[in-house]
Design a protein around this motif. Structure first.
Motif, PDB file in Angstrom:
ATOM      1  N   PHE B  98     -49.501   1.748  17.126  1.00  0.00           N
ATOM      2  CA  PHE B  98     -48.821   0.734  17.922  1.00  0.00           C
ATOM      3  C   PHE B  98     -49.838  -0.215  18.540  1.00  0.00           C
ATOM      4  N   THR B  99     -49.452  -1.455  18.728  1.00  0.00           N
ATOM      5  CA  THR B  99     -50.276  -2.343  19.536  1.00  0.00           C
ATOM      6  C   THR B  99     -49.970  -2.055  21.003  1.00  0.00           C
ATOM      7  N   ALA B 101     -48.851  -4.135  23.144  1.00  0.00           N
ATOM      8  CA  ALA B 101     -47.544  -4.726  23.460  1.00  0.00           C
ATOM      9  C   ALA B 101     -46.411  -3.833  22.967  1.00  0.00           C
ATOM     10  N   GLU B 102     -46.581  -3.278  21.780  1.00  0.00           N
ATOM     11  CA  GLU B 102     -45.534  -2.396  21.244  1.00  0.00           C
ATOM     12  C   GLU B 102     -45.412  -1.126  22.075  1.00  0.00           C
ATOM     13  N   SER B 105     -43.551  -1.996  25.062  1.00  0.00           N
ATOM     14  CA  SER B 105     -42.145  -2.260  24.760  1.00  0.00           C
ATOM     15  C   SER B 105     -41.402  -0.951  24.465  1.00  0.00           C
TER      16      SER B 105
END
Lengths: 341, 313
Positions: B98-99, B101-102, B105
């Motif tokens: 995952f990044t 940001a992910e 989120s």
């Protein structure tokens, strides 16, 4: 599939978005599951589409060949038609392998799906410790597991049903006499509802083993063994799922029934007492008639399933497999509830 | 989150006779303590003392094998409690593909109605991280930063941190700690930090829980615990401990050459010619860590307040 491919740079003040979502977080779990296995989901979708397109073309070619060479009228009941006919040989050469290997693929897909659930989906999460992240959010471990079960189950119900339907549809276009190795009893595991039911069982077994073993590779190994044993059990049960048709004769019946594609379950002698002697041992090179004499038998019997039994057998087996899957899934929910608060 | 947080009598964590196993070993035995809400509590103890097990039980990742633990007035893992507690495990688990940001989120999706993106992003920025960086490509310290942001984005009422700063460099540790304390103070979050780094606790924690060998040795306000102890130094050439100490509880006494250093709990004025000082938090902790046999000291605020009927295991 990629519900949340890098939402750019979310601006501060997205709190509202979070609030608006509301609910129980189940949707979040589904998104997390899909995002975590995004590559696999796309690969699976790609494979599915490729296989569906391939099957449509294969069927079109089969139908075309059959119509051109009138195999549908010549090869229906005569099982040996293929060996004397050039058109049937050409049919076998052209379509035997593609049909056979596509079928094998569908036969093994449930196991592959089960291994995926056991290893990458659950075992790896337990092994790498990321479950600690998922389970300490607002959703409970039991709900997490339910989503881990439901996502592959829905994928199986949608994808494999479609694939199995397409394969069955293609398979039906093959004249019975041309490809004896694809008769219904031999293609049974790839037809109709059975692959879907097997896959649901594999998903449940994979989840339970993954949860219990907590290691990626060990969970996959455990699933391979457990699922194979269960399918072996189902397959041994299969001939008894519905009553066989019995044919009695004075002469020894051949292992091929007249109508060609019947599934022979058992052959043997009928003793004078009325009892059965299945597959009697007569020694090598003994005439059938002398064999019957040796055993003091009055005649022969043959138990078989005609092709009309296919769907009864299929739905019964699918029912048993789905019930097993439900039991296994319930066991995994029980396990997670018992082990974790 | 709620105005109730500010009531001094509210309890964040409360254990009575708590027992838990870790790998078939009894990691916690008969732990009894209370942490009032709104505190920043240091959870200290030698390796294998049961700190991680205690936090995992409180986070709802492990069932206790006996006794009771109440988290924010409920059972750990209860649907009403789970959304209000955040936990950062020692190994800082994050999904490597995952990044950042992910990851955030995902936090929003798994904590509907609670997630505070602004807080999480502020902490990520504190570590100079790009939101588009892949978690797997980050250094250990940067991952810690993301994990802390993830834990704080949940806006917990109780934040459980297991060795949070161990792989941060001193500069980052300082920055993260300050950011963390600011967020905690703003929201009156109760924080429990398990740590080895005694110096990082000094000045940040106002509550202390020292466990050794699966039992609580010290519990209470840091100030009270410190003022209950004296560090006594002086010239001493005899064997054993000085007779004038007999009236007091000796936690630990060491002789280096002719110099005696003792950590004691005075029960009255200390007679004799000694240099008497108040110990620092670090000296208090080191003294107790060196002397696991010393009698436990539980401050009144750290006594459980569960009704007696619930004390039965």
């Amino acid at each position: 599939m990629s519900t949340e491919a890098a939402p750019g740079a979310p601006s501060p003040g997205m709190r509202k978005g979070g609030d608006a979502e509301g609910g129980s977080g189940t949707a979040g779990l589904v998104r997390l599951t899909l995002r975590r296995h995004r590559a696999t989901a796309w690969a699976a979708l790609g494979t599915l589409v490729a296989l569906l397109v391939g099957l449509v073309f294969l069927r079109a070619a089969i139908v075309d060949h059959v119509r051109t060479h009138r195999l549908d009228t010549r090869c229906v009941a005569d099982w040996g038609c293929g060996f004397s006919s050039e058109a049937a040989n050409a049919f076998r050469d052209a379509f035997g392998d593609p049909l056979h290997y596509t079928g094998r693929l569908i036969e093994f897909l449930p196991l592959v799906i089960g291994l995926f659930v056991a290893g990458p989906m659950i075992g790896r999460e337990m092994e790498s410790g990321t479950y600690k992240l998922a389970w300490t959010q607002s959703v409970s471990p039991a709900r997490w597991l339910a989503v881990r079960l439901a996502v592959p189950a829905v994928a199986v119900l949608a994808g494999l049903s479609l694939l199995s339907a397409a394969y069955t549809w293609t398979w039906r276009a093959v004249p019975v006499g041309t490809l004896p190795e694809e008769w219904w009893s031999r293609s049974y595991d790839m037809l109709g509802v059975v692959p879907v039911a097997h896959a649901l069982l594999a998903v449940a077994v994979g989840a339970l083993v993954g949860l219990a073993v907590k290691r990626t590779l060990a969970a996959m190994g455990g699933t391979l063994v457990t699922y194979s044993a269960l399918v072996w059990g189902l397959q041994s049960l299969r001939p008894r799922l519905t009553g066989t048709v019995t044919e009695l004769s004075a002469e020894m019946p051949g292992l091929i029934k007249g109508e060609g594609d019947a599934w022979i379950v058992e052959r043997g002698l009928i003793a004078r007492s009325g009892g059965r002697i299945p597959e009697p041992d007569c020694g090598v090179g003994v005439e059938p008639a002398r064999c019957a004499e040796q055993h003091g038998a009055t005649g022969w019997y043959l138990d078989y399933h005609p092709s009309s039994h296919l769907w009864t057998l299929q739905w019964t087996e699918a029912g048993i497999a789905v019930a097993l899957a439900a039991l296994t899934a319930a066991a995994s929910v029980w396990l997670i509830r018992r082990t974790y608060p | 989150m709620t105005e109730l947080t500010f009531l001094p009598d509210r309890t964040a964590l409360e254990a009575v006779g708590l027992r838990a196993r870790y790998r078939r070993r009894e990691a916690l035995r008969e732990c009894t303590f209370r942490v009032p809400a709104g505190r920043v509590c240091a959870l200290v103890g030698p390796n294998g003392a049961g700190k991680s097990t205690l936090l995992a039980v409180a986070a709802g990742l492990r069932r206790p094998s006996g006794g009771r633990l109440r988290v924010l007035g409920g059972t750990p893992g209860d649907p009403a409690v789970r959304p209000r507690v955040a936990y950062l495990a020692q190994d800082k688990p994050l999904y490597p593909h995952f990044t950042v940001a992910e990851t955030l989120s995902m936090g929003r999706a798994l904590n509907p109605g609670r997630w505070d993106q602004a807080v999480a992003e502020r902490l990520v920025r504190e570590g100079n991280l790009s939101l588009n960086a892949r978690v797997g490509s980050l250094s250990g310290g940067q991952r810690t930063c993301v994990a802390l942001a993830f834990a704080f984005g949940k806006r917990p009422e109780l934040l459980l941190l297991d060795e949070p700063m161990s792989d941060l460099d001193p500069l980052m540790r300082h920055g993260m700690m300050a950011a963390l304390m600011a967020e905690a103070a703003e929201n009156a979050t109760t924080v429990v930090i398990a740590s080895h780094i005694l110096s990082e606790l000094e000045g940040t924690c106002d509550y202390l829980l020292l466990i050794a060998d699966g039992r609580v040795r010290l519990a209470g306000e840091v100030e009270d615990l410190i003022s209950a102890h004296r560090l006594v130094m002086g010239r001493y050439e005899d064997v054993g401990t000085p007779r004038e100490f007999a009236a007091h509880t000796i936690v630990e006494a060491r002789t280096t050459g002719r110099q005696l250093t003792a950590l004691i709990r005075p029960e009255g004025p200390i007679s004799g010619t000694w240099e008497i000082t108040e110990p620092s938090l670090e000296e208090l902790l080191l003294g107790h860590l060196r002397a696991p046999g010393a009698p436990a000291l539980i401050a009144p605020s750290a006594e459980p307040r569960m009704p007696a009927s619930r004390w039965a295991a």
